[in-house]
Design a protein around this motif. Structure first.
Motif, PDB file in Angstrom:
ATOM      1  N   TYR A  71       0.773  -1.255  -0.022  1.00 38.71           N
ATOM      2  CA  TYR A  71       0.257   0.036  -0.009  1.00 38.71           C
ATOM      3  C   TYR A  71       0.982   1.337  -0.086  1.00 38.71           C
ATOM      4  O   TYR A  71       0.600   2.073  -0.691  1.00 38.71           O
ATOM      5  CB  TYR A  71      -0.963  -0.033   1.347  1.00 38.71           C
ATOM      6  CG  TYR A  71      -1.994   1.477   1.217  1.00 38.71           C
ATOM      7  CD1 TYR A  71      -2.940   1.330   0.842  1.00 38.71           C
ATOM      8  CD2 TYR A  71      -1.594   2.175   2.139  1.00 38.71           C
ATOM      9  CE1 TYR A  71      -3.951   2.224   0.796  1.00 38.71           C
ATOM     10  CE2 TYR A  71      -2.409   3.386   2.221  1.00 38.71           C
ATOM     11  CZ  TYR A  71      -3.517   3.411   1.367  1.00 38.71           C
ATOM     12  OH  TYR A  71      -4.412   4.548   1.340  1.00 38.71           O
ATOM     13  N   VAL A  72       1.959   1.093   0.969  1.00 37.56           N
ATOM     14  CA  VAL A  72       2.732   2.328   0.934  1.00 37.56           C
ATOM     15  C   VAL A  72       3.351   2.811  -0.221  1.00 37.56           C
ATOM     16  O   VAL A  72       3.548   3.737  -0.780  1.00 37.56           O
ATOM     17  CB  VAL A  72       3.793   2.246   2.169  1.00 37.56           C
ATOM     18  CG1 VAL A  72       4.900   3.201   2.005  1.00 37.56           C
ATOM     19  CG2 VAL A  72       3.160   2.463   3.390  1.00 37.56           C
ATOM     20  N   PHE A  79       2.640   8.588   0.627  1.00 36.47           N
ATOM     21  CA  PHE A  79       3.838   8.187   1.235  1.00 36.47           C
ATOM     22  C   PHE A  79       4.982   8.468   0.031  1.00 36.47           C
ATOM     23  O   PHE A  79       5.152   7.712  -0.657  1.00 36.47           O
ATOM     24  CB  PHE A  79       4.178   6.768   1.868  1.00 36.47           C
ATOM     25  CG  PHE A  79       2.985   6.442   2.667  1.00 36.47           C
ATOM     26  CD1 PHE A  79       3.347   6.749   4.114  1.00 36.47           C
ATOM     27  CD2 PHE A  79       1.892   5.932   2.656  1.00 36.47           C
ATOM     28  CE1 PHE A  79       2.577   6.671   5.203  1.00 36.47           C
ATOM     29  CE2 PHE A  79       0.670   5.618   3.537  1.00 36.47           C
ATOM     30  CZ  PHE A  79       1.069   5.852   4.773  1.00 36.47           C
ATOM     31  N   ALA A  80       5.476   9.597   0.094  1.00 34.66           N
ATOM     32  CA  ALA A  80       6.434  10.209  -0.920  1.00 34.66           C
ATOM     33  C   ALA A  80       7.769   9.973  -0.629  1.00 34.66           C
ATOM     34  O   ALA A  80       8.237   9.763   0.607  1.00 34.66           O
ATOM     35  CB  ALA A  80       5.997  11.597  -1.408  1.00 34.66           C
ATOM     36  N   ARG A  81       8.708  10.291  -1.560  1.00 33.63           N
ATOM     37  CA  ARG A  81      10.228  10.041  -1.469  1.00 33.63           C
ATOM     38  C   ARG A  81      11.050  11.303  -1.095  1.00 33.63           C
ATOM     39  O   ARG A  81      11.994  11.308  -0.662  1.00 33.63           O
ATOM     40  CB  ARG A  81      10.623   9.433  -2.637  1.00 33.63           C
ATOM     41  CG  ARG A  81      10.532   7.921  -2.793  1.00 33.63           C
ATOM     42  CD  ARG A  81      11.507   7.247  -1.791  1.00 33.63           C
ATOM     43  NE  ARG A  81      12.905   7.308  -1.986  1.00 33.63           N
ATOM     44  CZ  ARG A  81      13.747   7.392  -1.004  1.00 33.63           C
ATOM     45  NH1 ARG A  81      13.382   7.067   0.253  1.00 33.63           N
ATOM     46  NH2 ARG A  81      15.196   7.615  -1.487  1.00 33.63           N
ATOM     47  N   ASP A  82      10.650  12.522  -1.067  1.00 33.19           N
ATOM     48  CA  ASP A  82      11.243  13.562  -0.794  1.00 33.19           C
ATOM     49  C   ASP A  82      11.404  13.811   0.599  1.00 33.19           C
ATOM     50  O   ASP A  82      10.377  14.141   1.182  1.00 33.19           O
ATOM     51  CB  ASP A  82      10.409  14.911  -1.432  1.00 33.19           C
ATOM     52  CG  ASP A  82      11.359  16.218  -1.553  1.00 33.19           C
ATOM     53  OD1 ASP A  82      12.410  16.204  -0.499  1.00 33.19           O
ATOM     54  OD2 ASP A  82      11.301  17.042  -2.201  1.00 33.19           O
ATOM     55  N   LEU A 316      -2.275   3.784   8.886  1.00 33.43           N
ATOM     56  CA  LEU A 316      -1.389   2.657   8.284  1.00 33.43           C
ATOM     57  C   LEU A 316      -1.528   1.512   9.228  1.00 33.43           C
ATOM     58  O   LEU A 316      -0.783   1.864  10.239  1.00 33.43           O
ATOM     59  CB  LEU A 316      -0.125   3.093   7.566  1.00 33.43           C
ATOM     60  CG  LEU A 316       0.567   1.973   6.826  1.00 33.43           C
ATOM     61  CD1 LEU A 316      -0.214   1.609   5.637  1.00 33.43           C
ATOM     62  CD2 LEU A 316       2.120   2.364   6.890  1.00 33.43           C
ATOM     63  N   GLY A 317      -2.234   0.440   9.181  1.00 30.38           N
ATOM     64  CA  GLY A 317      -2.118  -0.796   9.734  1.00 30.38           C
ATOM     65  C   GLY A 317      -2.550  -0.409  11.287  1.00 30.38           C
ATOM     66  O   GLY A 317      -2.152  -0.944  12.344  1.00 30.38           O
TER      67      GLY A 317
END
Length: 421
Positions: A71-72, A79-82, A316-317
């Motif tokens: 999901y993430v 949920f991004a990478r920056d 989340l979870g």
């Protein structure tokens, strides 16, 4: 094993951080030697998402569930990478050992959206030109002299003499670097330190040296283009800057070297310690491909991946994740999630594991195929040349590198009938 076995003592983090009083430190010898047991304990105590403390007790969330990791990685909008959105930057020391992987850089790893698609596309197109049959031939050519160097002795320590050396030479040759130069060996050492620092290592300084060597490579290829990945990235119509190419080449070389080496080492360990892969009555072995696939499920080289950052408050979870919280992807834990292996058996021959990531930020195609060519050729060539190779120590004497991020042996000593050259 009770829920606390092998887990560091709980620490009360600052009130503003995402972890609560039961957060555990994501480090220590237990994570090195028996991580699967610890992931099970974390899952029992916390469920699919656990509060953890990284080096210097910096808080984060460790995602243990297969569905949750999927999901993430499939929701870049959440949920991004920056990493610049991280809400803990004011608590991070200047010499934090994880800084090379968290500090924002002009790398494809930290890009998002259309920019990421462009950058990943450049890497994909540069790698697509690599002929897999030619790569396998090149790897056999690299393997031969490496094996020759110890074949006559009847014994070897494979991790240093073979396992790390072969993918390193294959990776740097693909990128246009000479395979045997001293600066190449220095580059590999610094990559190892930056990815998997040991006691006394300085990963931040090592990563700086890696950047400088790759900058020289880019300069060399601008002056003298060749049939290599670096030149194809430099001449791509996207027109990336030299610094962008430097950062993306580091990602390519690092992914091709350290994780692939540990994939080879973990597969050789499986072949040499598991009776299912022992020599059969006809003198053959069960499939090397089966062993390679099983390792990706059960002993994946990249155990945990740092990280993603929550774009906004979300759940989340069953956990409340705040905007800017760091999420660590527990790839090894997800691959053995009992929700997807209800009978407790993992390692079936399918490719639904998360060892190469998932979503837009997974390893760009065809990188997993090239890694498979390198790993498969390395294992098969060694077994062909040294068909009676066996462990020189008892299996329980093998030890793992001190890392919660990478899963690889410190040494793999073997013996065999000496081969006269």
């Amino acid at each position: 094993m009770n829920d606390t076995t092998g887990l560091s003592s709980p620490t009360v983090p600052p009130a503003a951080c995402p972890a609560h009083e039961s957060a555990v430190r994501l480090r220590g010898p237990e994570f090195q030697q028996s991580p699967a047991e610890l992931y099970r304990a974390l899952r029992r105590r916390h469920g699919a998402v656990a509060p953890v403390l990284l080096d210097s007790d910096v808080p984060a969330w460790l995602v243990l569930g297969y569905a949750e990791v999927t999901y993430v990685t499939a929701h870049d909008d959440l949920f991004a990478r920056d990493s610049r959105r991280w809400n803990q930057w004011d608590t991070v020391p200047a010499d934090w050992p994880l800084l090379p992987f968290v500090g924002h850089q002009p790398s494809v790893l930290f890009t998002e959206g259309a920019v990421h698609q462009l950058r990943a596309g450049v890497i994909t197109e540069a790698l697509e030109v690599v002929d897999q049959f030619e790569l396998a031939h090149r790897c056999r050519g690299i393997a031969g002299p490496l094996i020759d160097a110890f074949a006559g002795s009847g014994h070897a320590e494979l991790m240093s003499a073979y396992v790390h050396a072969l993918p390193m030479r294959a990776a740097v040759q693909m990128c246009g670097m000479p395979a045997g130069g001293a600066d190449t060996e220095d580059l590999v050492r610094d990559l190892r330190i930056s990815l998997d620092a040991g006691p006394g290592d300085d990963p931040v300084a090592a990563y700086g040296r890696v950047q400088e060597r790759i900058r020289r490579l880019v300069d060399e290829k601008r002056a003298a283009p060749g049939p290599d990945v670096t030149t194809r990235m430099l001449t791509h119509p996207a027109g990336l800057t030299d610094e962008e190419i430097v950062q993306d080449l580091i990602s390519v070389i690092a992914a091709a070297q350290q994780p692939t080496a540990n994939w080879i080492g973990n597969t050789l360990r499986l072949l040499l310690t598991d009776d299912r892969f022992a020599l059969n009555v006809s003198g053959g072995r069960l499939s090397v491909g089966q062993a390679l696939g099983e390792v990706l499920w059960l002993d994946t080289p990249t155990q945990n991946f740092i990280g993603r950052w929550a774009v906004r408050d979300t759940t989340l979870g069953g956990r409340r994740i705040r905007a800017g919280d760091m999420v660590v992807l527990g790839l090894a834990a997800a691959n053995t999630d009992p929700q997807i292996w209800p009978e407790g058996h993992a390692g079936e021959e399918n490719s639904a594991h998360l060892s190469f990531g998932n979503g837009e930020h997974r390893c760009p195609y065809p990188a997993p195929l090239l890694a498979d060519v390198i790993a498969r050729t390395a294992v098969e060539t060694l077994l062909e040349r040294l068909p009676d190779v066996v462990l020189a120590v008892e299996p329980e004497e093998l030890t793992w590198r001190p890392s919660v991020w990478m899963r690889g042996l410190t040494a793999l000593p073997v013996r065999f009938t000496p081969v006269v050259q």
